[in-house]
Design a protein around this motif. Structure first.
Motif, PDB file in Angstrom:
ATOM      1  N   PHE A  84      42.535  36.299  44.364  1.00 49.08           N
ATOM      2  CA  PHE A  84      42.452  36.459  45.815  1.00 49.08           C
ATOM      3  C   PHE A  84      42.371  35.102  46.478  1.00 49.08           C
ATOM      4  CE2 PHE A  84      37.930  35.790  46.871  1.00 49.08           C
ATOM      5  CZ  PHE A  84      37.322  35.934  45.642  1.00 49.08           C
ATOM      6  N   LEU A 117      29.563  45.612  40.165  1.00 45.24           N
ATOM      7  CA  LEU A 117      28.222  45.293  40.642  1.00 45.24           C
ATOM      8  C   LEU A 117      27.982  46.081  41.925  1.00 45.24           C
ATOM      9  CD1 LEU A 117      27.027  41.679  41.264  1.00 45.24           C
ATOM     10  CD2 LEU A 117      26.653  43.474  42.872  1.00 45.24           C
ATOM     11  N   LEU A 151      30.850  44.660  44.279  1.00 39.90           N
ATOM     12  CA  LEU A 151      31.606  43.449  43.942  1.00 39.90           C
ATOM     13  C   LEU A 151      32.190  43.564  42.534  1.00 39.90           C
ATOM     14  CD1 LEU A 151      28.912  40.828  45.089  1.00 39.90           C
ATOM     15  CD2 LEU A 151      30.989  41.429  46.350  1.00 39.90           C
ATOM     16  N   THR A 152      33.160  42.742  42.273  1.00 39.64           N
ATOM     17  CA  THR A 152      33.711  42.459  40.935  1.00 39.64           C
ATOM     18  C   THR A 152      33.928  43.670  40.022  1.00 39.64           C
ATOM     19  OG1 THR A 152      31.526  42.023  39.956  1.00 39.64           O
ATOM     20  CG2 THR A 152      32.711  40.143  40.913  1.00 39.64           C
ATOM     21  N   THR A 159      34.729  31.338  36.371  1.00 39.28           N
ATOM     22  CA  THR A 159      35.408  32.634  36.255  1.00 39.28           C
ATOM     23  C   THR A 159      36.489  32.672  35.160  1.00 39.28           C
ATOM     24  OG1 THR A 159      37.296  32.356  37.774  1.00 39.28           O
ATOM     25  CG2 THR A 159      35.181  32.879  38.782  1.00 39.28           C
ATOM     26  N   LYS A 187      32.160  46.314  52.183  1.00 39.00           N
ATOM     27  CA  LYS A 187      32.997  46.175  50.991  1.00 39.00           C
ATOM     28  C   LYS A 187      33.052  47.503  50.262  1.00 39.00           C
ATOM     29  CE  LYS A 187      32.769  41.249  50.288  1.00 39.00           C
ATOM     30  NZ  LYS A 187      32.903  40.205  49.263  1.00 39.00           N
ATOM     31  N   GLU A 216      37.827  44.895  52.150  1.00 37.99           N
ATOM     32  CA  GLU A 216      36.843  44.301  53.062  1.00 37.99           C
ATOM     33  C   GLU A 216      37.192  44.595  54.515  1.00 37.99           C
ATOM     34  OE1 GLU A 216      36.146  40.186  52.455  1.00 37.99           O
ATOM     35  OE2 GLU A 216      36.216  40.305  50.268  1.00 37.99           O
ATOM     36  N   GLU A 232      40.418  32.364  43.994  1.00 36.70           N
ATOM     37  CA  GLU A 232      39.324  32.686  43.073  1.00 36.70           C
ATOM     38  C   GLU A 232      39.613  33.954  42.293  1.00 36.70           C
ATOM     39  OE1 GLU A 232      35.492  32.927  45.055  1.00 36.70           O
ATOM     40  OE2 GLU A 232      34.582  33.948  43.350  1.00 36.70           O
ATOM     41  N   SER A 265      39.691  41.467  47.977  1.00 34.40           N
ATOM     42  CA  SER A 265      39.188  40.429  47.061  1.00 34.40           C
ATOM     43  C   SER A 265      38.864  41.061  45.713  1.00 34.40           C
ATOM     44  CB  SER A 265      37.942  39.762  47.652  1.00 34.40           C
ATOM     45  OG  SER A 265      36.946  40.727  47.905  1.00 34.40           O
ATOM     46  N   ASP A 266      38.467  40.223  44.773  1.00 34.38           N
ATOM     47  CA  ASP A 266      38.026  40.655  43.435  1.00 34.38           C
ATOM     48  C   ASP A 266      38.984  41.640  42.761  1.00 34.38           C
ATOM     49  OD1 ASP A 266      35.871  39.152  44.149  1.00 34.38           O
ATOM     50  OD2 ASP A 266      34.368  40.731  43.946  1.00 34.38           O
ATOM     51  N   ARG A 293      35.832  45.874  37.199  1.00 34.80           N
ATOM     52  CA  ARG A 293      36.714  45.580  36.047  1.00 34.80           C
ATOM     53  C   ARG A 293      36.999  46.863  35.281  1.00 34.80           C
ATOM     54  NH1 ARG A 293      33.485  40.389  36.042  1.00 34.80           N
ATOM     55  NH2 ARG A 293      34.794  39.250  37.501  1.00 34.80           N
TER      56      ARG A 293
END
Lengths: 457, 187
Positions: free
Chosen positions: A416, A241, A227-228, A360, A204, A195, A402, A448-449, A230
């Protein structure tokens, strides 16, 4: 012999040192119930990681011997990475090399155990590096039990010299495995969101790095909000995402080629993807008309199957390691709570009943625990709970913590954090599943994430 | 359980229709909407004469250069209100939010060529994925209310940014209450 140092579990320590240690980033540590095997022939050098906080085992990590200057340089670097890996685990304390009596070259014919006993080393790592034709490295290492004067494990590894870090991580995995009885987690990567920019126009980017923060690479340019991420079980693909024309869509991407596709022909937004343990499916959330439900997509046939169907928000799904069950969050009770159902979407049962909201959920690769994010009275925490809904434990708390992700051995979590002091930024943190050895993993930007890969094949 | 029936559009639409009566009664005290309509009409007529080009004299009307061009996002923001706010963890429209949406519906009727995107947002006090879902719920609540006011659903799209695009940057309730919102964006 068993390294067993009586100690009281100390309170979850915030090991947030400044200085040079911090800049090389920090991983976690562990603990748990191992079935101590190998008490077979003789007493065995072993770190007992079933306790909350053990005194780290003193280990001597000699530079790997190299005949040429180049080989010696690789030998030194590999030893450094191994030492840092072991230290970050919280289970080992590498002894300062300046205390060493026996030199690397002198150990080609074997260690003089008395020299190492004198500096209180319990284990010793030795080895040699050869540079072969075609810019290849051949690395041999050995692990010794100083008090038993015994060779514990040895490996020979070869690779392109550019891959020397992976060799160091594989060596660490072998040492960790031999001394703890647990599978290692050092030859792994982290994919996360880097970020930058102001909070209301945050840029991001997808970023990937080794488990120790090295070899950072950006996989997206920041033009699209992502985002997110995996990992797939082979660690060769990620699903995440991405905002495509302003709509969130689940994307599948091959890491090496960069080839990517939007998953499914959903007319609206999709998010919260996760691979099945066999890698053949992705479970995700599809939201339309004010309602979010779970769907599973078969990656070979591209067939989509609905798993939940009600007016509540059902999201954040994660498979059990055997692929038979799915844990997810839902506000069907009126607020965010965690549920477990079978893979077909039936027999959903709620497993969290504590005070606050739970979300989560992520199933441990060992199957024994589910990690979650909890919020209660304006504070967030990361915790674990058994799949049956018992044994809830909180591991870390702050203004915002989170998105837990598991190390492949199920002993360490990464998440994070935005701290009270610096809520504008976020950082990656690791903690072992007893709540000890909480450490920041240094990143070049706010992060993050995170998602932890399986062991790299 | 509001949440549970929220997906049932018919109930929402019915509720919305029942509210129209109340809304009509309250337009008189709704100065922003009146001003908005007036501005829009005035300036657009100035534009038509500008572009008539049918020969003869060119009528010139002075236009406040700082006033937004009718039908633009700026026009919506300044004269109508582009956003409605929600309570914590809620996608239920407040009376004030309904009034704003009613004004938006009026305004959108003036520009039938416009399609719009309704973005749902959440404050930072929730987890990422839950907030994406909550934002979608909020965007849908705004959309359904506009539909109940006669908007053609094909003009309306929704998306959610969860907690990704805060408007207010503080880490306190004052900022959070401004970030729990849906924003109507003219395409």
């Amino acid at each position: 012999m068993i390294c067993e140092t009586g100690s009281e579990p100390r309170k979850a320590a915030y090991d947030r040192r400044g200085g040079p240690l911090r800049t090389t980033l920090w991983l976690l540590a562990l603990t748990f119930a191992i079935v101590v095997p190998l008490v077979s022939a003789q007493a065995d050098l072993r770190v007992d990681i079933t306790r909350g906080q053990v005194e780290p085992m003193p280990v001597a990590i000699s530079d790997l011997y190299g005949e040429s200057d180049d080989a010696a340089k690789f030998g030194r670097r590999i030893s450094e990475v191994v030492a840092r890996n072991l230290e970050r685990s919280g289970l080992f304390r590498p002894i300062d090399q300046r205390a060493f009596i026996q030199r690397p070259e002198a150990m080609l014919s074997g260690p003089r155990f008395a020299d190492w006993r004198q500096i209180n080393a319990q284990a010793l790592v030795t080895g040699r590096v050869r540079i072969m034709a075609g810019d290849k490295l051949e690395v041999e290492f050995r692990l010794w039990d100083i008090f038993a004067e015994q060779h514990l494990v040895g490996l020979r590894l070869g690779s392109a010299s550019s891959q020397w870090r992976r060799i160091a991580h594989k060596v660490t995995d072998a040492i960790y495995e031999r001394l703890t009885g647990e599978v290692g987690y050092f030859d792994t990567r982290i994919v996360y969101i880097a970020e930058t920019g102001p909070l209301d126009a945050r840029i991001k980017r997808l970023a990937i790095m080794d488990q120790d923060g090295e070899n950072l690479r950006f996989l997206s340019d920041g033009k699209q909000l992502v985002l997110t991420p995996r990992f797939s079980p082979t660690a060769q693909e990620i699903t995440y995402l991405s905002y495509e024309n302003g709509i969130p869509r689940v994307v599948l991407r091959r890491i090496d080629s960069g080839q990517q596709e939007v998953l499914g022909n959903f007319p609206g937004m999709t998010f919260a993807p996760r691979f099945s343990p066999d890698g053949n499916s992705v479970v995700l959330t599809y939201a339309a008309d004010g309602n979010s439900d779970l769907f599973e997509m078969d990656l070979r046939s591209h067939k989509v199957r609905r798993l939940t169907d009600n007016g509540a928000i059902d999201t954040a799904p994660s498979y059990s390691p055997d692929g038979q069950q799915i844990v997810f969050e839902s506000d069907r009770s009126g607020e965010q709570q965690i549920y477990v159902m079978d893979r077909q979407g039936s027999k959903a049962r709620r497993i969290t009943f504590g005070k606050g909201r739970y979300g989560t959920p992520v199933w441990s690769p060992r199957g024994d625990l589910i990690a979650f994010t909890k919020s209660y009275r304006g504070r967030f925490s990361i915790g674990v709970i058994k799949p049956e809904g018992t044994g809830e434990r909180i591991l870390s708390q702050d203004f915002l913590v989170e998105g837990p992700t598991w190390a492949p051995n199920g002993r360490v979590l990464m998440f994070f954090r935005q701290t009270e002091r610096n809520p504008d930024s976020s950082e990656l943190v690791t903690v072992d599943i007893t709540g000890h050895h909480e450490m920041i993993l240094f990143t070049t930007t706010a992060a993050s994430d995170p998602a932890w890969s399986p062991l790299i094949p | 359980m509001w949440k549970r029936i929220f997906g049932a559009k018919r109930i929402v639409a019915l509720a919305a229709v029942l509210l129209i009566v109340a809304a009509c009664e309250s337009t008189s005290d709704d100065s922003a909407a009146t001003v908005g309509d007036g501005d829009a009409t005035e300036t657009s007529s100035a534009q038509t004469s500008d572009s008539s080009g049918g020969g003869g004299e060119v009528e010139v009307a002075s236009v406040d250069p700082s006033a937004p061009i009718p039908g633009t996002q700026e026009d919506l923001v300044q004269n109508v209100g582009d956003r409605v706010f929600f309570n914590y963890d809620s996608a239920v429209l407040t009376p004030e939010g309904r009034r704003t949406l009613e004004r938006q519906a009026e305004w959108l009727r003036l520009f039938p060529e416009h399609s719009i995107m309704i973005e749902g947002h959440a404050d930072e006090r929730g987890t990422r994925e839950y907030n994406l879902a909550l934002g979608e719920r909020r965007a849908t609540a705004a959309r359904d209310y506009l539909i109940a006011f006669g908007m053609d659903s094909s003009r309306l799209n929704t998306t959610s940014y969860g907690k990704e695009r805060p408007y207010a940057l503080g880490h306190n309730e004052e900022s959070w209450s401004l970030n729990r919102r849906s924003v109507t964006v003219v395409n």
